[in-house]
Design a protein around this motif. Structure first.
Motif, PDB file in Angstrom:
ATOM      1  N   PHE A   1     -19.092   2.768  20.636  1.00 24.11           N
ATOM      2  CA  PHE A   1     -17.862   2.290  21.279  1.00 24.11           C
ATOM      3  C   PHE A   1     -17.082   1.386  20.328  1.00 24.11           C
ATOM      4  CE2 PHE A   1     -16.457  -1.598  23.780  1.00 24.11           C
ATOM      5  CZ  PHE A   1     -15.149  -1.163  23.912  1.00 24.11           C
ATOM      6  N   LEU A   2     -17.768   0.418  19.731  1.00 19.68           N
ATOM      7  CA  LEU A   2     -17.081  -0.535  18.860  1.00 19.68           C
ATOM      8  C   LEU A   2     -16.506   0.140  17.617  1.00 19.68           C
ATOM      9  CD1 LEU A   2     -19.483  -3.602  19.130  1.00 19.68           C
ATOM     10  CD2 LEU A   2     -17.334  -3.183  20.349  1.00 19.68           C
ATOM     11  N   ALA A   3     -17.120   1.246  17.201  1.00 20.72           N
ATOM     12  CA  ALA A   3     -16.581   1.983  16.058  1.00 20.72           C
ATOM     13  C   ALA A   3     -15.218   2.584  16.373  1.00 20.72           C
ATOM     14  CB  ALA A   3     -17.564   3.083  15.650  1.00 20.72           C
ATOM     15  N   ARG A   4     -14.904   2.707  17.653  1.00 21.68           N
ATOM     16  CA  ARG A   4     -13.614   3.270  18.067  1.00 21.68           C
ATOM     17  C   ARG A   4     -12.565   2.193  18.326  1.00 21.68           C
ATOM     18  NH1 ARG A   4     -15.351   8.382  21.964  1.00 21.68           N
ATOM     19  NH2 ARG A   4     -17.064   9.098  20.633  1.00 21.68           N
ATOM     20  N   VAL A   5     -12.951   0.947  18.166  1.00 21.96           N
ATOM     21  CA  VAL A   5     -12.005  -0.169  18.304  1.00 21.96           C
ATOM     22  C   VAL A   5     -11.535  -0.535  16.897  1.00 21.96           C
ATOM     23  CG1 VAL A   5     -11.662  -2.534  19.108  1.00 21.96           C
ATOM     24  CG2 VAL A   5     -13.217  -0.996  20.349  1.00 21.96           C
ATOM     25  N   PRO A   6     -10.267  -0.309  16.577  1.00 17.26           N
ATOM     26  CA  PRO A   6      -9.792  -0.541  15.206  1.00 17.26           C
ATOM     27  C   PRO A   6     -10.052  -1.966  14.725  1.00 17.26           C
ATOM     28  CG  PRO A   6      -8.143   0.645  16.499  1.00 17.26           C
ATOM     29  CD  PRO A   6      -9.210   0.206  17.463  1.00 17.26           C
ATOM     30  N   ASN A   7     -10.585  -2.079  13.524  1.00 19.07           N
ATOM     31  CA  ASN A   7     -10.769  -3.372  12.846  1.00 19.07           C
ATOM     32  C   ASN A   7     -11.600  -4.366  13.655  1.00 19.07           C
ATOM     33  OD1 ASN A   7      -8.993  -2.479  10.717  1.00 19.07           O
ATOM     34  ND2 ASN A   7      -7.279  -2.950  12.074  1.00 19.07           N
ATOM     35  N   TYR A   8     -12.562  -3.856  14.410  1.00 16.67           N
ATOM     36  CA  TYR A   8     -13.347  -4.754  15.266  1.00 16.67           C
ATOM     37  C   TYR A   8     -14.080  -5.818  14.441  1.00 16.67           C
ATOM     38  CZ  TYR A   8     -16.865  -6.485  18.510  1.00 16.67           C
ATOM     39  OH  TYR A   8     -17.667  -7.316  19.273  1.00 16.67           O
ATOM     40  N   SER A   9     -14.843  -5.406  13.453  1.00 15.27           N
ATOM     41  CA  SER A   9     -15.630  -6.368  12.663  1.00 15.27           C
ATOM     42  C   SER A   9     -14.730  -7.347  11.927  1.00 15.27           C
ATOM     43  CB  SER A   9     -16.526  -5.621  11.665  1.00 15.27           C
ATOM     44  OG  SER A   9     -17.462  -4.812  12.335  1.00 15.27           O
ATOM     45  N   GLU A  10     -13.640  -6.841  11.372  1.00 17.27           N
ATOM     46  CA  GLU A  10     -12.703  -7.719  10.660  1.00 17.27           C
ATOM     47  C   GLU A  10     -12.105  -8.752  11.603  1.00 17.27           C
ATOM     48  OE1 GLU A  10     -12.796  -4.501  10.601  1.00 17.27           O
ATOM     49  OE2 GLU A  10     -12.801  -3.765   8.525  1.00 17.27           O
TER      50      GLU A  10
ATOM     51  N   VAL B   1      -5.340 -12.947  17.656  1.00 17.43           N
ATOM     52  CA  VAL B   1      -6.128 -11.832  17.131  1.00 17.43           C
ATOM     53  C   VAL B   1      -6.042 -10.676  18.128  1.00 17.43           C
ATOM     54  CG1 VAL B   1      -8.382 -11.076  16.317  1.00 17.43           C
ATOM     55  CG2 VAL B   1      -7.667 -13.471  16.000  1.00 17.43           C
ATOM     56  N   LYS B   2      -5.623  -9.518  17.642  1.00 17.43           N
ATOM     57  CA  LYS B   2      -5.408  -8.374  18.519  1.00 17.43           C
ATOM     58  C   LYS B   2      -6.554  -7.360  18.416  1.00 17.43           C
ATOM     59  CE  LYS B   2      -2.232  -4.526  19.377  1.00 17.43           C
ATOM     60  NZ  LYS B   2      -1.023  -3.809  18.918  1.00 17.43           N
ATOM     61  N   PHE B   3      -7.080  -6.944  19.562  1.00 17.23           N
ATOM     62  CA  PHE B   3      -8.099  -5.900  19.646  1.00 17.23           C
ATOM     63  C   PHE B   3      -7.540  -4.705  20.419  1.00 17.23           C
ATOM     64  CE2 PHE B   3     -10.627  -9.669  18.940  1.00 17.23           C
ATOM     65  CZ  PHE B   3     -11.710  -9.235  18.191  1.00 17.23           C
ATOM     66  N   GLY B   4      -7.759  -3.502  19.871  1.00 13.91           N
ATOM     67  CA  GLY B   4      -7.343  -2.290  20.548  1.00 13.91           C
ATOM     68  C   GLY B   4      -6.048  -1.739  19.976  1.00 13.91           C
ATOM     69  N   PRO B   5      -5.613  -0.616  20.557  1.00 15.14           N
ATOM     70  CA  PRO B   5      -6.209   0.138  21.673  1.00 15.14           C
ATOM     71  C   PRO B   5      -7.386   1.000  21.211  1.00 15.14           C
ATOM     72  CG  PRO B   5      -4.238   1.229  20.908  1.00 15.14           C
ATOM     73  CD  PRO B   5      -4.335  -0.035  20.103  1.00 15.14           C
ATOM     74  N   TRP B   6      -8.123   1.592  22.177  1.00 20.95           N
ATOM     75  CA  TRP B   6      -9.239   2.463  21.850  1.00 20.95           C
ATOM     76  C   TRP B   6      -9.320   3.610  22.851  1.00 20.95           C
ATOM     77  CZ3 TRP B   6      -9.865  -2.488  23.895  1.00 20.95           C
ATOM     78  CH2 TRP B   6     -10.424  -2.569  25.173  1.00 20.95           C
ATOM     79  N   LYS B   7      -9.976   4.672  22.422  1.00 20.16           N
ATOM     80  CA  LYS B   7     -10.176   5.840  23.275  1.00 20.16           C
ATOM     81  C   LYS B   7     -11.663   5.971  23.578  1.00 20.16           C
ATOM     82  CE  LYS B   7      -6.141   8.323  21.526  1.00 20.16           C
ATOM     83  NZ  LYS B   7      -5.634   9.558  20.845  1.00 20.16           N
ATOM     84  N   ALA B   8     -12.083   5.301  24.616  1.00 21.94           N
ATOM     85  CA  ALA B   8     -13.477   5.324  25.065  1.00 21.94           C
ATOM     86  C   ALA B   8     -13.503   4.750  26.469  1.00 21.94           C
ATOM     87  CB  ALA B   8     -14.367   4.523  24.124  1.00 21.94           C
ATOM     88  N   ALA B   9     -14.598   5.015  27.176  1.00 22.90           N
ATOM     89  CA  ALA B   9     -14.687   4.623  28.583  1.00 22.90           C
ATOM     90  C   ALA B   9     -14.766   3.121  28.833  1.00 22.90           C
ATOM     91  CB  ALA B   9     -15.886   5.316  29.240  1.00 22.90           C
ATOM     92  N   PRO B  10     -15.451   2.341  27.991  1.00 24.67           N
ATOM     93  CA  PRO B  10     -15.601   0.913  28.296  1.00 24.67           C
ATOM     94  C   PRO B  10     -14.270   0.209  28.525  1.00 24.67           C
ATOM     95  CG  PRO B  10     -17.127   1.539  26.575  1.00 24.67           C
ATOM     96  CD  PRO B  10     -16.228   2.725  26.798  1.00 24.67           C
ATOM     97  N   SER B  11     -14.319  -0.790  29.381  1.00 23.24           N
ATOM     98  CA  SER B  11     -13.120  -1.506  29.804  1.00 23.24           C
ATOM     99  C   SER B  11     -12.827  -2.703  28.915  1.00 23.24           C
ATOM    100  CB  SER B  11     -13.306  -1.991  31.237  1.00 23.24           C
ATOM    101  OG  SER B  11     -14.347  -2.958  31.295  1.00 23.24           O
TER     102      SER B  11
END
Length: 246
Positions: free
Chosen positions: A131-140, A190-200
């Motif tokens: 899931f987190l791999a589908r959230v752009p730049n999550y680790s950064e 700090v901006k997270f998203g958007p993502w294409k996966a089920a988690p909210s």
């Protein structure tokens, strides 16, 4: 009992052939991070392709402590689970995440595969990490949050970091509109998203908290309510993460 016929000085590497030594004593005494273990060479070499087996194959690659025990500089607490598996093929059900790290270090492939099938590791590797791999730049973004918090920590008990979390492209556009009217430095959001996966969004917020806490920080979060200037409810997108230093 030492594995060799005489004690070796502290910090010196073992000389001679382990094959010759093993004829004298198949029993091996280990010092793993300060925890003492006694086992056999055949147990340690049960999986020939593993790093653990290589440590005790051919010319010894380990140092010894002052009592002549082979020293491995790893957490000793979890090595007993490694030994239990080597002795009886018993897959641990406790401390699974930590044992998994040790199995990776010792490169014991059968144990690694069985642990990856466990609910704890499977859920982390297949569900959460994917899931987190589908959230752009999550680790950064996690690292950016920490840098901002640390920069604000001078002479303060707490630091706050504002994050904008959006799941869809539509939300991202609305968030940007809201961000343009936000009465603060936009660079500190700090901006997270958007993502294409089920988690909210709630799931992602929990992940952010989990991963920052895993780095040793004490952190909490709450919706960020702006006092003025928003066309939309600010808590639809914005959250305040609080780092507590003392």
């Amino acid at each position: 009992m030492s594995i060799s016929s005489e004690h070796k000085p502290l910090g010196k590497q073992v000389t001679g052939s382990l094959h010759t030594v093993s004829k004298l004593s198949p029993i091996v005494e280990l010092n793993v991070g300060g925890e003492m273990y006694t086992t056999t060479l055949s147990t340690l070499k049960k999986h020939p392709g593993s790093k653990l087996a290589e440590m005790f194959t051919g010319q010894p690659k380990l140092r010894t402590d002052s009592e002549g025990r082979f020293f491995i500089d790893r957490p000793g607490t979890y090595f007993r689970y490694i030994l239990e598996y080597l002795r009886s093929n018993q897959v641990p059900t406790q401390c699974v995440q930590d044992v998994y790290k040790e199995a990776l270090f010792y490169d014991i492939e059968p144990l690694i595969k069985q642990l990856e099938d466990s609910p704890q590791i499977f859920g982390e590797l297949v569900a959460r990490k994917q899931f987190l791999a589908r959230v752009p730049n999550y680790s950064e973004n996690i690292e950016l949050m920490i840098r901002i918090a640390r920069a604000e920590a001078v002479a303060s008990r707490r630091s706050s970091v504002i994050v904008c979390v959006v799941k869809t492209e539509e939300d991202a556009a609305r968030c940007q509109d809201a961000l343009n009217s936000l009465d603060m430095d936009k660079k500190s959001v700090v901006k997270f998203g958007p993502w294409k996966a089920a988690p909210s969004i709630s799931d992602l917020l929990d992940c952010i908290q989990m991963d920052i806490e895993a780095k040793g920080y004490k952190i909490s979060f709450q919706p960020h309510i702006a006092e003025k200037g928003f066309r939309f409810k600010s808590h639809d997108y914005f959250y305040k993460f609080l780092f507590t230093w003392w």
